[in-house]
Write an enzyme that holds these catalytic residues in place. Structure first.
Site, PDB file in Angstrom:
ATOM      1  CG  HIS A 200      45.274 -31.268 -32.477  1.00 54.72           C
ATOM      2  ND1 HIS A 200      44.710 -31.934 -31.430  1.00 54.72           N
ATOM      3  CD2 HIS A 200      45.940 -30.213 -31.955  1.00 54.72           C
ATOM      4  CE1 HIS A 200      45.024 -31.295 -30.316  1.00 54.72           C
ATOM      5  NE2 HIS A 200      45.772 -30.250 -30.604  1.00 54.72           N
TER       6      HIS A 200
ATOM      7  CD  GLU B 245      47.671 -22.366 -40.690  1.00 57.81           C
ATOM      8  OE1 GLU B 245      46.862 -21.594 -40.144  1.00 57.81           O
ATOM      9  OE2 GLU B 245      47.423 -23.557 -40.906  1.00 57.81           O
TER      10      GLU B 245
ATOM     11  N   GLY C  66      43.968 -10.730 -45.798  1.00 58.12           N
ATOM     12  CA  GLY C  66      43.819 -11.519 -44.569  1.00 58.12           C
ATOM     13  C   GLY C  66      43.970 -10.612 -43.362  1.00 58.12           C
TER      14      GLY C  66
ATOM     15  CB  SER D  67      42.547 -28.087 -24.893  1.00 58.01           C
ATOM     16  OG  SER D  67      43.861 -27.978 -24.425  1.00 58.01           O
TER      17      SER D  67
ATOM     18  NE  ARG E  40      49.305 -30.187 -30.751  1.00 56.73           N
ATOM     19  CZ  ARG E  40      49.086 -28.905 -30.988  1.00 56.73           C
ATOM     20  NH1 ARG E  40      49.333 -28.399 -32.186  1.00 56.73           N
ATOM     21  NH2 ARG E  40      48.618 -28.113 -30.052  1.00 56.73           N
TER      22      ARG E  40
ATOM     23  N   GLY F 101      43.810 -11.861 -39.980  1.00 58.76           N
ATOM     24  CA  GLY F 101      43.992 -12.622 -38.745  1.00 58.76           C
ATOM     25  C   GLY F 101      45.114 -12.025 -37.925  1.00 58.76           C
ATOM     26  CG  LEU F 102      46.467 -13.891 -34.241  1.00 56.58           C
ATOM     27  CD1 LEU F 102      47.184 -14.923 -33.402  1.00 56.58           C
ATOM     28  CD2 LEU F 102      46.039 -12.724 -33.364  1.00 56.58           C
ATOM     29  CB  ALA F 103      50.043 -12.924 -39.785  1.00 59.87           C
TER      30      ALA F 103
END
Lengths: 246, 222, 638
Positions: free
Chosen positions: C266, C426, C40, C284, C331, C42-44
């Protein structure tokens, strides 16, 4: 509504490739273009036939994965719209639609509409970064950056790396992609440090990867789904001349 | 090395030689327009040029170099650009670029042919030896007579019309292009420069073809 | 079994600093001998691979996309939280820590959340240094906005593309390391198995998605940063390729799956338009600042155009139910309320699964220009998808699965119960408890990748000898054979239903029975249906093409097989958790006025499930949650 699709089918980089025609009945005008292709694939799969391969992922216009030339224009020619955000209501009932992959020497076809965009990665690896280490950096507010400069940098940074600029360019040049990154970093104090090295390395990498030269057709901006402006190519040229003078 | 081999470097060379060439065609047009004033004016202009002696040759060499470099790199870049797209899409729809931009190599090569013809016609004087009338005793030619006689037959007029049309095409893309290449344009100036570029093309076209046309229509005559 | 999260004890303010000091280090000269696999980007994952590569480890990174830059972190719009307190409005590490614990409905570990709040400040500095063009004010300083109901402005943002810009920052750092040769990136690879030798993670088996080749990669440690699993609902805001496969394969090799029932739905997504739909698009949450949610009071009004319904006949249900928070209810509350109205047959739009989000009053009060200035891009996006003009008629919205708070169980070091297997972002369960606050996902991904794993992985690697087991070990061969066998099986069934059809069926069950509101009855119904779908998959799926080609049908089939198995454990977790908390709402456990009712007495623990085989009862392990710095309290939004 119904449409007639002409889709490029190619079984690998060495296969010749050809256009194949598919009649698509029962298209909903609310469907996205990719959802319509999903339906075509569902029918093909049910029939036991090879489905049309196409790249897609986020389907909300930001990941840059989707890459199709639709009716001769990358992403279909709707202003600031990726293929995945293109909807069938933009087409007329009974329309004939041509769907083809990005075509450039630097983007060999993997299968059907899927191409290998690794050449873009090589450009980024050549210098599309600041050489800062993880940790040990200054406070985020240590260097004020004017709002106009931050906005300019952000405008350039909107690039999603889809490669439409290359696909639309008569010369298959990647100069908008390269220019956007060069410009984004060149105006920021953090990026200025390596600006000269960066512009040299990235433009050289673009050449090595087999992209063409920019001759200012500006097709790239017109087909860019994020509307990245060709002023960033001018900025790249400026940065290049500065680097030459060094 | 960077300048002559890299992608952007060669673009810059194209732009700089382009400036020299476009400046030349503008100055050349200004000089030529003395024909509108009359025979004495253009002959005086020609004499003035001749009197510069060796400087003329320096000037000619510079022009030749700029021209040659522009052509060589132009061809080289075009070949590279074609090779970068070995296979094209079945359907291609262009959104922005124009005929002029897409045919730079064609218009460029036509202009090369035209310049050769033009030199043979008026400078080396081999295509139409009958149009030259001596002026004075210093080996000068009556330029005014040469121009009028030179455009008396149909072929040169047609060739000049064709050549200048391609000059228009070439300049209408090339002029704004050099500003972009030299990093002088931004999102506001670029659309303006695109219009200016077309205007420059039109001025050159009208200016240059007005001479043969006025001769044809008998407004410039001996 | 009672699990130990190995959190540092003592004062929480110094817990991370002390832990870093106490963690072993790897000699700089030895680092290059250790091979670390990072799945992966992504950000992590991207941040971890770049940071570890820079430290000198031999990193191999894997992603299923054609570029590391396309991970779904890129789609995050809103922003990233940090406790910088630049606006001088009273923020602090403690406040961010407290808000996150409370927002997660007291179901997260204190020490992990503290660390997250502490390193949040470093993240902003790091990103600025990378050239991330954060929004700035006219003086040139970083701009903040408030977000997700926080009382302070702590959210940093880059237009509506914060996730994209942060990911491009991590991607640029990764690109630099690839160039330097410390990271090798394997694109278009899908991890299809975790190789475990004698209980220790030793590598992965993955499929080259272009050639179909099954590849074995050994590593001294394996990092999974493979995102969330809400595509188990079929329609979600996740990217099409997001799957549970990597984490599920690890779970099948012994890693525990923690709190899988915590899923975030959401509230402000564009409703489904028809049966053909492939994914849902989020808008958003900020829209609810000026939009009013309503549905018709009478069922017969639902088919009429909104303009034909008189104000008296409109039910502004959020304002009615939550007078003090109104349309700004959190939410989970807002999502459930919308579902209730539609269940009451008063939904609007196609299929009657939608509620109105009406800007008419705001436009009257502020003018259309102001609304356009605030939300112009969202109205444009809405119009692109629905062909409706949100200024002229109310928007239609409906909740959609968005984020997974649950994930693989990890200890304070982000290491799972399988030694050598680390899980970031996540994909792990650690910091968001039962509900995630806005602008916290980006923060967690980058915190784990840049500032946690580089320290904690050393503590593990220092205890193992590098390169002890390589891909010539029998386990690698066995794993590759198993993977190949699964693929061959799927290709050979040649039934009548395609993976997408079956996925849709699974999604329908999960959405209706295990979605926003769950009951014993619905969960038991799901537990009856899921095995049926599993049976049907393995007997009636039709996967065209071969393994030795670029085959997206095969990819989808494999992912679906894992979703089906995982869905069962998610449902079992939801059934086990006899309380309502955050994103998990059990209809049996609510107050008289329909609010979530937590049961701290019996369920103040992390539920970590051990997979025992498809159709076999999984084993539950518990990690009790202790709250020493925050007092357990009831969330109320009345």
């Amino acid at each position: 509504m119904k449409v007639k699709l002409h889709v490029w089918r190619q079984n690998g980089p060495n296969d010749k490739g050809t256009m194949e025609t598919y009649e698509v009945p029962n298209v909903s005008s609310d469907q996205s273009f990719l959802e319509m292709l999903d339906d075509v694939n569902l029918a093909l799969a049910k029939d036991g036939r090879d489905v049309i391969a196409f790249d897609h992922d986020c389907r909300e216009g930001i990941c840059g994965m989707c890459s199709q030339v639709i009716n001769g224009v990358p992403h279909g020619g709707q202003e600031r719209t990726t293929v995945c955000q293109l909807h069938m209501r933009e087409f007329e009932d009974g329309a004939e639609i041509f769907v083809e992959p990005w075509k450039a020497r630097a983007f060999p076809v993997i299968k059907d509409l899927v191409v290998d965009r690794g050449a873009l990665e090589k450009i980024m690896q050549a210098g599309g970064y600041t050489s800062c280490h993880t940790g040990g950096v200054a406070d985020g507010n240590a260097l004020p950056i004017g709002k106009d400069i931050a906005d300019y940098s952000m405008d350039a940074a909107e690039c999603i790396g889809c490669g439409a600029c290359v696909a639309s360019c008569p010369n298959s040049s990647a100069m908008l992609y390269t220019g956007a990154k060069v410009a984004q970093l060149a105006v920021l104090p953090q990026g200025k440090v390596e600006a000269h090295k960066r512009v040299m390395a990235m433009t050289e990498a673009a050449k090595e990867q087999g992209f063409g030269n920019c001759t200012n057709h500006y097709e790239c901006q017109a087909s860019c789904p994020k509307g990245v402006n060709v002023k960033f190519i001018a900025k790249l040229n400026r940065e290049y001349m500065k680097a030459l003078c060094k | 090395m960077q300048l002559t081999q890299s992608s952007v470097g060669r673009k810059i060379i194209m732009a700089v030689t382009g400036i020299v060439l476009v400046a030349f065609v503008c100055v050349h047009l200004l000089g030529n327009s003395s024909v509108f004033v009359g025979a004495n004016a253009i002959n005086a202009y020609a004499e003035k040029l001749h009197s510069l002696g060796p400087f003329v040759w320096v000037f000619r060499l510079v022009m030749l170099a700029a021209f040659a470099i522009h052509i060589i790199f132009g061809i080289q870049l075009t070949l590279e650009n074609r090779a970068a797209t070995p296979e094209r899409n079945v359907q291609i729809k262009r959104l922005k670029t124009g005929f002029g931009a897409e045919t730079m190599i064609v218009s460029g090569l036509v202009l090369l042919a035209f310049v050769i013809y033009h030199l043979l016609h008026f400078t080396v004087r081999v295509t139409n030896p009958d149009i030259y009338v001596p002026l004075g005793d210093q080996g000068m030619v009556d330029v005014y007579v040469m121009v009028v006689k030179g455009f008396k037959s149909a072929l040169p007029v047609i060739l000049y019309l064709v050549g200048m049309s391609f000059l228009f095409l070439h300049v209408s893309h090339g002029f704004q292009s050099l500003f972009q290449t030299l990093g002088l344009s931004n999102d506001k100036s670029l659309p303006v420069m695109e219009t200016v570029s077309k205007l420059v093309g039109v001025v050159l076209l009208v200016g240059y073809i007005s001479i043969p046309l006025l001769v044809v229509f008998g407004l410039i005559k001996i | 079994m009672i699990l130990d999260g190995k959190c540092p004890t003592g004062p929480i303010e110094t817990s991370w600093d002390r832990h870093r000091f106490e963690t072993k280090l790897v000699n700089p000269a030895n680092k290059r001998k250790y091979k670390v696999l990072c799945v992966g980007t992504g950000l992590a994952g991207g941040a971890a691979a770049a940071s570890l590569g820079e430290l000198g480890y031999n990193v191999h990174a894997f992603c299923y996309q054609d570029s590391a830059r396309r991970a779904h972190s890129i789609a995050a719009q809103g922003g990233i939280n940090a406790a910088k307190n630049y606006p001088n409005d009273g923020d602090s590490i403690y406040r961010l820590f407290y808000d996150t614990i409370k927002g997660g409905d007291f179901r997260a570990r204190e020490a992990d959340v503290w660390r997250l709040a502490q390193v949040s400040n470093n993240i902003i500095d790091q990103c600025v240094a990378q050239g991330v063009p954060f929004a700035r004010d006219y003086a040139g300083y970083l701009d903040n906005r408030s977000f997700g109901g926080a009382q302070v402005s702590r959210t940093f943002y880059a237009r509506g593309q914060t996730g994209q810009q942060l990911l491009l920052g991590a991607y640029s750092a990764l690109s630099r390391q690839i160039k330097a040769g410390t990271v090798t990136l394997h694109e278009r690879r899908e991890m299809l198995d975790l190789v475990v030798v004698d209980g220790v993670a030793r590598g992965i088996t993955c499929r080259n998605m272009v050639t179909g080749e099954i590849e074995s990669h050994w590593g001294d440690a394996v990092i999974l940063a493979t995102g969330g699993y809400v595509n188990v609902f079929y329609l979600s805001t996740n990217a099409m390729g997001c799957s549970v496969t990597a984490t599920w394969k690890a779970a099948k090799k012994g890693a525990y799956m923690a709190n899988p029932c915590y899923t975030q739905i959401h509230p402000t997504c564009i409703p489904q338009h028809g049966e053909h739909q492939s994914k849902l698009t989020l808008m958003s949450e900020s829209l609810r600042n000026d939009g009013r949610c309503w549905v018709p009071k009478k069922v017969e009004d639902c088919e009429k155009p909104a303009s034909d319904i008189a104000d008296a006949d409109r039910d502004y249900y959020l304002e009615r139910k939550y007078p003090s928070f109104g349309n700004l209810a959190p939410r989970d509350i807002a999502s459930r309320a919308a579902k209730e109205q539609c269940d009451d047959n008063r939904g609007v739009g196609p299929g009657k699964r939608g509620v109105y989000l009406d800007f008419a009053d705001s436009i009257k009060r502020l003018g259309e220009d102001t609304i356009r200035e605030r939300y112009g891009n969202l109205f444009e996006m809405y119009e692109k998808i629905t062909a409706e003009n949100g200024y002229k008629q109310p928007m239609r919205i409906y909740p959609a699965p968005h984020y997974a708070m649950g994930g693989l169980w990890v200890d304070y070091n982000c290491m799972s119960n399988v030694p050598g297997l680390f899980v970031l972002g996540e994909a792990n369960f650690s910091v968001h408890g039962a509900n995630r606050l806005g602008a916290s996902a980006l923060m967690q991904g980058l915190a784990d990748g840049y500032f946690v794993i580089p320290y904690t992985i050393a503590g593990y690697l220092a205890t193992v000898k590098p390169g002890q087991i390589k891909d010539d070990h029998a386990e690698f061969k066995k794993s590759a054979e198993e993977v190949k066998a699964d693929i061959d099986k799927m290709l050979s069934i040649n039934g009548t239903k395609t993976p997408s059809e079956l996925h849709r069926e699974l999604g329908k069950v999960m959405w209706e029975d295990v979605g926003m509101a769950r009951s014993k009855e619905s969960l038991e119904h799901a537990l009856k249906r899921i095995p049926e779908i599993r049976e049907e998959f393995w007997n009636n799926v039709k996967v065209v093409g071969t393994n030795e080609q670029f085959n997206q049908e095969l990819e989808n089939a494999g992912r679906l097989a894992d979703f089906i198995e995982f869905a069962e454990i998610l449902t079992k977790d939801a059934l086990n958790r006899e309380e309502s908390c955050g994103g998990h709402f059990r209809t049996e456990h609510q107050t008289e006025d329909g609010e979530a009712m937590r049961n701290d007495e019996d369920f103040c623990y992390v539920a970590a499930w051990e997979f025992k085989g498809a159709g076999v009862e999984p084993e539950l392990h518990k990690e009790p949650l202790k709250f020493e710095n925050v007092k357990l309290a009831v969330r109320s939004y009345k």
